[in-house]
Design an enzyme around this catalytic site. Structure first.
Site, PDB file in Angstrom:
ATOM      1  N   ASP A 104     -37.634  -1.183 -11.155  1.00 14.65           N
ATOM      2  CA  ASP A 104     -39.118  -0.917 -12.325  1.00 14.65           C
ATOM      3  C   ASP A 104     -38.962  -2.788 -12.961  1.00 14.65           C
ATOM      4  O   ASP A 104     -37.792  -2.372 -13.140  1.00 14.65           O
ATOM      5  CB  ASP A 104     -40.072   0.489 -12.450  1.00 14.65           C
ATOM      6  CG  ASP A 104     -38.631   0.870 -14.063  1.00 14.65           C
ATOM      7  OD1 ASP A 104     -37.367   1.000 -13.777  1.00 14.65           O
ATOM      8  OD2 ASP A 104     -39.531   0.783 -14.978  1.00 14.65           O
ATOM      9  N   GLU A 131     -37.446   3.220 -14.178  1.00 17.79           N
ATOM     10  CA  GLU A 131     -36.534   3.565 -15.852  1.00 17.79           C
ATOM     11  C   GLU A 131     -37.438   3.027 -17.114  1.00 17.79           C
ATOM     12  O   GLU A 131     -37.349   3.976 -18.729  1.00 17.79           O
ATOM     13  CB  GLU A 131     -35.350   2.443 -15.797  1.00 17.79           C
ATOM     14  CG  GLU A 131     -33.946   2.944 -16.580  1.00 17.79           C
ATOM     15  CD  GLU A 131     -34.700   2.259 -18.130  1.00 17.79           C
ATOM     16  OE1 GLU A 131     -34.560   2.860 -19.286  1.00 17.79           O
ATOM     17  OE2 GLU A 131     -35.255   0.906 -17.913  1.00 17.79           O
TER      18      GLU A 131
HETATM   19 NI    NI Z   1     -33.131  -2.234 -18.308  1.00 15.37          NI
END
Ligand code: NI
Length: 403
Positions: A91, A149
């Site tokens: 991401d 994340e």
């Molecule tokens: Ni990172």
């Protein structure tokens, strides 16, 4: 070709390196493609499609749509054995890119400002290399392409959807490109690498009134100021000095006129620590301080407190395996740095709670090329030479663990 060697006892390490280096232009092309089309957590649709398409072309079995956009690829060696997982996050961040490069983000307000584009390219390169060298390891490698994340976190839902099962994963490794370390170095340590991340939001309710008549009010700003100061004593006076911790109030909002006492105030902040024993402690102290200060002034409060990620803690044996591989890869002991702890957080921590593993840092800063801005900066970029080094680390870890 390495595949002509019958067992990996005979693998020529320099040959592995040469072969991985020959993938460099492909790694750069993949990384730049991800960089140009960054996507936020759980929206990594284009990224996921691209990975799946490439895995299909490589003839690699994989499952898509895990925790919305996640993918797990499975590469089997020519003989049965243990199972090693490799995790990469995919991401990007809600940041407007300020770099003027040919591969700059084409998605307005979204940028790969943490290097996850590189992680995804490294994982794809590793998948490719391993699929071409199935005779160099015994067992199975699972490559986990993880969403979100940066928050709210894709690791936990992927675990809940069974990525560590069938076949059951014995150990896991992962890396983060790291501009806090120079290119050519690796940060590897046993135990806590990154901190737990907890968050809080509080509202302090006083009683507003005229700025010249404080005796008729409960000043939410004065109460909040005492709270913010007192919160600093949690780290200074409650947590064992041998344990590192942080309490940061990052936002504060109150009042709207210079001669009006504010009715209420809002603050929010983050808590970090390494020692899992502190899990319930700091949050409890925050509430005690807010409650006590409010009570002493006749104010009330509302508090939300939540845990985002646990600390990222490396298993000693897996860290030793990664460290020994790192020494081979950088070829100089000084290039493997154990002093690389950070109060940043990572949801790799959830995987490490389930199976032993090691998360490590891949040095990627090159100040001479202007590639040294910190992570999450609108000018963040890294030296792409690190990509092949990342693949080499993963491949050699696979061949060592699944010998
Ligand atoms: Ni990172």
């Amino acid at each position: 070709m390495i595949s002509t060697f019958p067992t990996n006892n005979c693998i020529d390490l320099s040959q592995i390196r040469l072969e991985i280096r020959s993938l460099q232009s492909r790694l750069v092309a993949w990384r730049r493609r991800f960089h140009q089309r960054p996507e936020l957590g759980f929206q990594e649709r284009l990224t996921s499609e691209f990975i799946s398409q490439n895995l299909t072309e490589m003839g690699i079995k994989h499952q898509t749509g895990i925790a919305k956009t996640g993918i797990v690829a499975t590469i089997e060696g020519t003989h049965p054995g243990r199972v090693l997982a490799i995790r990469a996050d995919m991401d990007a961040l809600p940041i407007q890119e300020a770099n003027d490069v040919s591969y700059r983000s084409q998605h307005d307000g979204i940028m790969h400002a943490c290097g996850h584009d590189g992680h995804t390219a490294i994982a794809l390169g590793t998948a490719y290399y391993l699929s071409q060298h199935r005779d160099t390891f015994k067992g199975t490698v699972k490559i986990i392409f993880q969403p979100a994340e940066e928050g709210p976190g894709g690791a936990k839902p992927m675990i809940e959807e069974g990525v560590l099962k069938n076949p059951d994963v014995d150990a896991i490794i992962g890396l983060h490109l790291w501009n806090n370390l120079p290119l050519g170095t690796l940060g590897v340590r046993s135990g806590a690498l990154m901190a737990a991340v907890e968050c809080f939001r509080a509202r302090i309710n006083g009683r507003g009134g005229h700025g010249a008549m404080p005796h008729q009010t409960v000043d939410s700003i004065v109460v909040s100021a005492q709270i913010i100061n007192a919160l600093q004593t949690i780290v200074a006076r409650n947590v064992n000095p041998l344990d590192s911790a942080v309490v940061t109030v990052g936002e504060f909002q109150a009042g709207h006129a210079l001669n009006v006492i504010a009715d209420s105030a809002k603050m929010s902040g983050t808590v970090r620590y390494f020692n899992p024993a502190l899990e319930d402690y700091i949050g409890k102290r925050i509430e005690e301080i807010i409650a006590g200060v409010c009570q002493s002034h006749g104010a009330t409060y509302e508090l939300e407190y939540w845990r985002l990620y646990p600390p990222t803690i490396n298993d000693a044996r897996m860290a030793e395996l990664v460290r020994s591989v790192a020494l081979d890869v950088v070829e100089t002991p000084a290039g493997v740095v154990p002093e690389c702890q950070t109060m940043g957080g990572e949801d790799m921590s959830f995987f490490l709670q389930e199976v032993p593993g090691c998360y490590f840092f891949l040095g990627s800063a090159n100040p001479e090329k202007g590639l040294a801005y910190p992570h999450h900066h609108p000018r963040f970029d890294f030296d792409e030479t690190a990509l092949a080094m990342g693949v080499e680390m993963f491949v050699r870890c696979v061949e060592k663990f699944l010998r």
